[in-house]
Design a protein around this motif. Structure first.
Motif, PDB file in Angstrom:
ATOM      1  N   LEU A  95       8.552 -74.393   9.659  1.00  0.00           N
ATOM      2  CA  LEU A  95       7.866 -73.128   9.372  1.00  0.00           C
ATOM      3  C   LEU A  95       8.521 -71.953  10.087  1.00  0.00           C
ATOM      4  O   LEU A  95       8.705 -70.886   9.510  1.00  0.00           O
ATOM      5  N   LEU A 119       0.984 -72.141  17.166  1.00  0.00           N
ATOM      6  CA  LEU A 119       0.315 -72.592  15.947  1.00  0.00           C
ATOM      7  C   LEU A 119       0.054 -74.095  15.928  1.00  0.00           C
ATOM      8  O   LEU A 119      -0.584 -74.616  15.013  1.00  0.00           O
ATOM      9  N   ASP A 160      -3.417 -75.611  15.160  1.00  0.00           N
ATOM     10  CA  ASP A 160      -4.143 -75.014  14.043  1.00  0.00           C
ATOM     11  C   ASP A 160      -5.297 -74.160  14.575  1.00  0.00           C
ATOM     12  O   ASP A 160      -6.456 -74.346  14.194  1.00  0.00           O
ATOM     13  N   PRO A 161      -4.983 -73.232  15.461  1.00  0.00           N
ATOM     14  CA  PRO A 161      -6.028 -72.579  16.253  1.00  0.00           C
ATOM     15  C   PRO A 161      -6.873 -71.580  15.476  1.00  0.00           C
ATOM     16  O   PRO A 161      -6.377 -70.924  14.553  1.00  0.00           O
ATOM     17  N   TRP A 178       8.619 -61.186   8.868  1.00  0.00           N
ATOM     18  CA  TRP A 178       7.998 -62.500   8.782  1.00  0.00           C
ATOM     19  C   TRP A 178       6.739 -62.561   9.656  1.00  0.00           C
ATOM     20  O   TRP A 178       5.703 -63.056   9.235  1.00  0.00           O
ATOM     21  N   ALA A 217       3.847 -60.616   8.100  1.00  0.00           N
ATOM     22  CA  ALA A 217       3.226 -61.373   7.015  1.00  0.00           C
ATOM     23  C   ALA A 217       2.403 -62.528   7.576  1.00  0.00           C
ATOM     24  O   ALA A 217       1.304 -62.816   7.102  1.00  0.00           O
ATOM     25  N   LEU A 218       2.965 -63.159   8.596  1.00  0.00           N
ATOM     26  CA  LEU A 218       2.266 -64.295   9.213  1.00  0.00           C
ATOM     27  C   LEU A 218       0.923 -63.854   9.790  1.00  0.00           C
ATOM     28  O   LEU A 218      -0.108 -64.494   9.567  1.00  0.00           O
ATOM     29  N   GLY A 256      -1.511 -63.141   7.113  1.00  0.00           N
ATOM     30  CA  GLY A 256      -1.927 -64.400   6.497  1.00  0.00           C
ATOM     31  C   GLY A 256      -2.942 -65.134   7.353  1.00  0.00           C
ATOM     32  O   GLY A 256      -3.945 -65.648   6.858  1.00  0.00           O
ATOM     33  N   LEU A 257      -2.683 -65.172   8.650  1.00  0.00           N
ATOM     34  CA  LEU A 257      -3.600 -65.858   9.567  1.00  0.00           C
ATOM     35  C   LEU A 257      -4.974 -65.202   9.539  1.00  0.00           C
ATOM     36  O   LEU A 257      -6.006 -65.886   9.533  1.00  0.00           O
ATOM     37  N   GLU A 288      -6.930 -66.002   6.475  1.00  0.00           N
ATOM     38  CA  GLU A 288      -7.534 -67.333   6.521  1.00  0.00           C
ATOM     39  C   GLU A 288      -8.808 -67.352   7.351  1.00  0.00           C
ATOM     40  O   GLU A 288      -9.417 -68.403   7.528  1.00  0.00           O
ATOM     41  N   ARG A 335      -8.971 -66.403  10.597  1.00  0.00           N
ATOM     42  CA  ARG A 335      -8.742 -66.591  12.028  1.00  0.00           C
ATOM     43  C   ARG A 335      -8.861 -65.268  12.778  1.00  0.00           C
ATOM     44  O   ARG A 335      -8.754 -64.190  12.198  1.00  0.00           O
ATOM     45  N   MET A 380       5.662 -67.759   2.543  1.00  0.00           N
ATOM     46  CA  MET A 380       5.098 -68.621   3.596  1.00  0.00           C
ATOM     47  C   MET A 380       4.366 -67.796   4.633  1.00  0.00           C
ATOM     48  O   MET A 380       4.766 -67.682   5.774  1.00  0.00           O
ATOM     49  N   THR A 381       3.302 -67.184   4.199  1.00  0.00           N
ATOM     50  CA  THR A 381       2.554 -66.371   5.144  1.00  0.00           C
ATOM     51  C   THR A 381       1.554 -67.216   5.915  1.00  0.00           C
ATOM     52  O   THR A 381       1.401 -67.058   7.107  1.00  0.00           O
ATOM     53  N   ALA A 382       0.897 -68.117   5.217  1.00  0.00           N
ATOM     54  CA  ALA A 382      -0.143 -68.892   5.886  1.00  0.00           C
ATOM     55  C   ALA A 382       0.473 -70.110   6.557  1.00  0.00           C
ATOM     56  O   ALA A 382       1.457 -70.654   6.079  1.00  0.00           O
ATOM     57  N   ILE A 383      -0.095 -70.544   7.643  1.00  0.00           N
ATOM     58  CA  ILE A 383       0.422 -71.751   8.273  1.00  0.00           C
ATOM     59  C   ILE A 383      -0.283 -72.943   7.660  1.00  0.00           C
ATOM     60  O   ILE A 383      -1.432 -72.863   7.269  1.00  0.00           O
ATOM     61  N   PRO A 384       0.438 -74.047   7.540  1.00  0.00           N
ATOM     62  CA  PRO A 384      -0.204 -75.246   7.017  1.00  0.00           C
ATOM     63  C   PRO A 384      -1.342 -75.667   7.953  1.00  0.00           C
ATOM     64  O   PRO A 384      -1.182 -75.684   9.166  1.00  0.00           O
ATOM     65  N   VAL A 385      -2.464 -75.954   7.364  1.00  0.00           N
ATOM     66  CA  VAL A 385      -3.604 -76.382   8.174  1.00  0.00           C
ATOM     67  C   VAL A 385      -3.362 -77.807   8.627  1.00  0.00           C
ATOM     68  O   VAL A 385      -2.799 -78.621   7.904  1.00  0.00           O
ATOM     69  N   LEU A 386      -3.760 -78.078   9.839  1.00  0.00           N
ATOM     70  CA  LEU A 386      -3.554 -79.396  10.421  1.00  0.00           C
ATOM     71  C   LEU A 386      -4.304 -80.435   9.593  1.00  0.00           C
ATOM     72  O   LEU A 386      -5.502 -80.326   9.384  1.00  0.00           O
ATOM     73  N   ALA A 400      -6.847 -81.440  15.510  1.00  0.00           N
ATOM     74  CA  ALA A 400      -6.509 -81.758  16.895  1.00  0.00           C
ATOM     75  C   ALA A 400      -7.719 -82.362  17.577  1.00  0.00           C
ATOM     76  O   ALA A 400      -8.835 -81.893  17.406  1.00  0.00           O
TER      77      ALA A 400
END
Ligand SMILES: Nc1ncnc2c1ncn2[C@@H]1O[C@H](COP(=O)(O)OP(=O)(O)OP(=O)(O)O)[C@@H](O)[C@H]1O
Ligand SMILES: [Mg+2]
Lengths: 304, 270
Positions: A114, A142, A145-146, A165, A168-169, A172-173, A176, A178, B1-7, B11
């Motif tokens: 990633l 990351l 998956d915090p 990047w 955008a990240l 995006g977070l 979601e 967060r 690829m803005t979002a991170i893959p969810v675990l 955890a």
């Protein structure tokens, strides 16, 4: 969510954080803004319990960070100072941290891909460039998956592509759901990403507001004036109750008086003007305006 | 690829066992570990073999008195006594290396309760030291004794006190491992930690010799290294502690060092 209540930290005689109270909400990007030395990094270390507050407290999702069973699931952090053993490879670094939380090995590879470190993941982290180190730090943040992501000046050392990047990240977070808390000392950078701002100066809270409200409150109509006859114009503007900031190149930034009034006053007294340009304060100027006097190291010459 | 893959699998909580696994990974993934352990192993096995070969080849020219007072255990365990340097330095580095590189911040962010990290470091390094040094010391003992046996100047495993002294030499190194992890946690810096370790083990004992002898004999047996060595010596006299008493005191020093390290780790800002 991060909640600080009267958070205070002294280092010897030096008060780095001074009675900060704020909340960082989920679902948006919150910018944490302040001049150099204003206490941003210290506040972030206090959130993680790396440093202990002198007074006050800070909680993450209702509890002090250290009291969570799986802290990396609560907060993922990128700190200002490098936090990697220079002799260990990026992959092993991430693996070791993942193991504390029983996070599967596959996750480590996922994050290496990633952040774009696949080619160097086996190399010792001490050999990393600033930007690569920053990417490894983001992968570390990351890992769990915090619910809350807290990054201290993440664009530091990144190339333009990396900066894009990160922006955008972050968005995006937040999308979601967060909580995203990002520090910077560049207002312009924050304006690209943040929805909300927490501004501090000398460890104290200066503003806790939406980006839009912040700009509206801080920005005034400014007029840029250039003249060979500085002292006469300064007097004229002072009579009109305006305030002037003299830029390094000798240009005046006038606030509180319109361009027309300045023009008339100058004409009445025969003052020559080379330039008379009304403009709105940029975000950066708004930030400087609001933190003026709260600067740790001030280079500004302010003439009233 | 803005979002991170969810675990995929969330955890799980931090447990002491997971922290041990993490520290195990950390321990083996830096170079200083492999070098120090290699050095410790080579010294532990190599010196006794070398010493025995030399003694054996000069046996004919030794005086009867020298032959009579010769202790076959001395060459057997000389290597392990030198190896404590490598073990002790590595023990300090296991902790101080995290401070000098900044890794400690990542470590304590993952394990903010902090103390499990110290227990895991001491546990992992202590266990590795035991697992590696037990065969090394046994090889050193049997190899050296078989070289010396041709002059009838060797001990069998069943000779009174021999098994205890040989195993004791291994346990001594395990205690050095734990003690130096504690020293590393107290001082946080490689230089400070190694200097303290060297002062306790290699400077303090000879200093005792310049004190009035009544002082020397009153204090010396209780110094960490001297107390620990009681378990390695075959016989003990009025000037040394009984084997397991001395070893117990040595272990107590290690426990104190580790406890002091725990207090510093818990109380101070990272
Ligand atoms: N460990 C420490 N010991 C002593 N003083 C410290 C320590 N950490 C921070 N300070 C001081 O506290 C103040 C706040 O520092 P901090 O690093 O939190 O500021 P910052 O807002 O992150 O600045 P920058 O934008 O430069 O990163 C500074 O005056 C700094 O010198
Ligand atoms: Mg900072």
């Amino acid at each position: 969510m991060i909640a600080a209540h009267l958070l205070t930290k002294d280092y010897g005689d030096k008060r780095a954080v001074d009675g900060l109270t704020f909340e960082v909400q989920p679902g948006i990007v919150t910018g944490f803004l302040g001049p150099n030395g204003s206490g941003k990094s210290t506040t972030m270390r206090l959130v993680l319990g790396l440093d202990r507050p002198t007074a006050g407290e800070v909680t993450v999702n209702g509890k002090p960070y250290a009291e969570h069973d799986a802290p990396l699931r609560e907060v993922g952090a990128l700190l200002e100072a490098r936090s990697v053993h220079t002799g260990r490879s990026a992959r092993n670094h991430l693996r070791a941290l993942a193991q504390t939380h029983g996070i599967a090995r596959a996750r480590v590879q996922e994050l290496i891909d990633l952040v774009g470190l696949h080619d160097v993941a086996g190399k010792r982290a001490g050999k990393f460039s600033l930007g690569m180190g920053q990417r490894l730090g983001i992968a570390t943040a990351l890992l769990g998956d915090p619910a809350t992501v807290m990054l201290d000046e993440p664009v530091n050392g990144l190339d333009p592509e990396g900066i894009q990047w990160i922006r955008a990240l972050l968005r995006g977070l937040a999308a979601e759901g967060r909580t995203v808390f990002v520090s910077s000392h560049l207002m312009s950078e924050m304006s690209m990403t943040a929805d909300h701002l927490i501004v501090i100066g000398r460890g104290r809270l200066i503003a806790d507001t939406s980006v839009r409200a912040f700009v509206a409150a801080a920005s005034k109509d400014l007029v840029r004036v250039r003249t060979p006859d500085a002292s006469a114009l300064l007097e004229a503007i002072a009579r009109l109750d305006g305030s002037v900031r003299v830029e390094p190149d000798g240009t005046f930034e006038v606030a509180g008086v319109g361009a027309e009034e300045i023009g008339r006053a100058a004409a009445a007294q025969g003052i020559v003007l080379f330039e008379l340009t009304p403009h709105e304060a940029s975000l950066e100027e708004a930030f400087m305006e609001i933190t003026r006097g709260e600067l740790e190291y001030s280079h500004e010459e302010v003439v009233a | 690829m803005t979002a991170i893959p969810v675990l995929a699998a969330p955890a799980r909580g931090v447990t002491q066992a997971r922290v041990v696994r993490s520290e195990w990974t950390k321990f083996w993934t830096v170079r200083s570990t492999r070098w120090s352990l290699l050095v410790a192993t080579v010294l532990t096995i190599g010196f006794p073999i070398l010493a025995s070969v030399i003694i054996s080849s000069h046996w004919g020219s030794q005086s009867p008195h020298d032959r009579a007072t010769f202790n076959p255990l001395d060459p057997a365990l000389i290597g392990s006594q030198i190896a404590q340097l490598a073990i002790g330095v590595l023990g300090v580095l296991v902790v101080s290396g995290e401070y000098s590189t900044g890794m400690i911040r990542a470590t304590l962010t993952a394990v903010p309760k902090r103390l499990p990290v110290l227990w895991a470091k001491a546990g992992v390094f202590g266990a590795v030291t035991f697992a590696l040094m037990l065969p090394s010391v046994l090889i050193a003992f049997f190899a050296s004794q078989s070289i010396l046996s041709r002059h009838d100047a060797s001990y069998s495993w069943h000779h009174a006190g021999v098994a205890r002294a040989v195993i004791g030499a291994v346990l001594y190194l395990v205690v050095v491992a734990v003690l130096t992890v504690g020293i590393g946690a107290v001082f946080r810096s490689t230089a400070g930690g190694i200097a303290t370790f060297a002062a306790i083990f290699f400077v303090l004992p000879p200093i005792m010799n310049v004190l009035p002898s009544s002082w020397n004999s009153a204090i010396s047996p209780y110094l960490p290294s001297e107390a620990g060595r009681a378990v390695i010596q075959l016989t003990h006299d009025s000037g040394t502690l009984a084997p397991w008493t001395g070893f117990g005191l040595f272990a107590l020093y290690a426990a104190i060092a580790l406890a002091a390290g725990a207090v510093v780790l818990k109380v101070r800002d990272a």
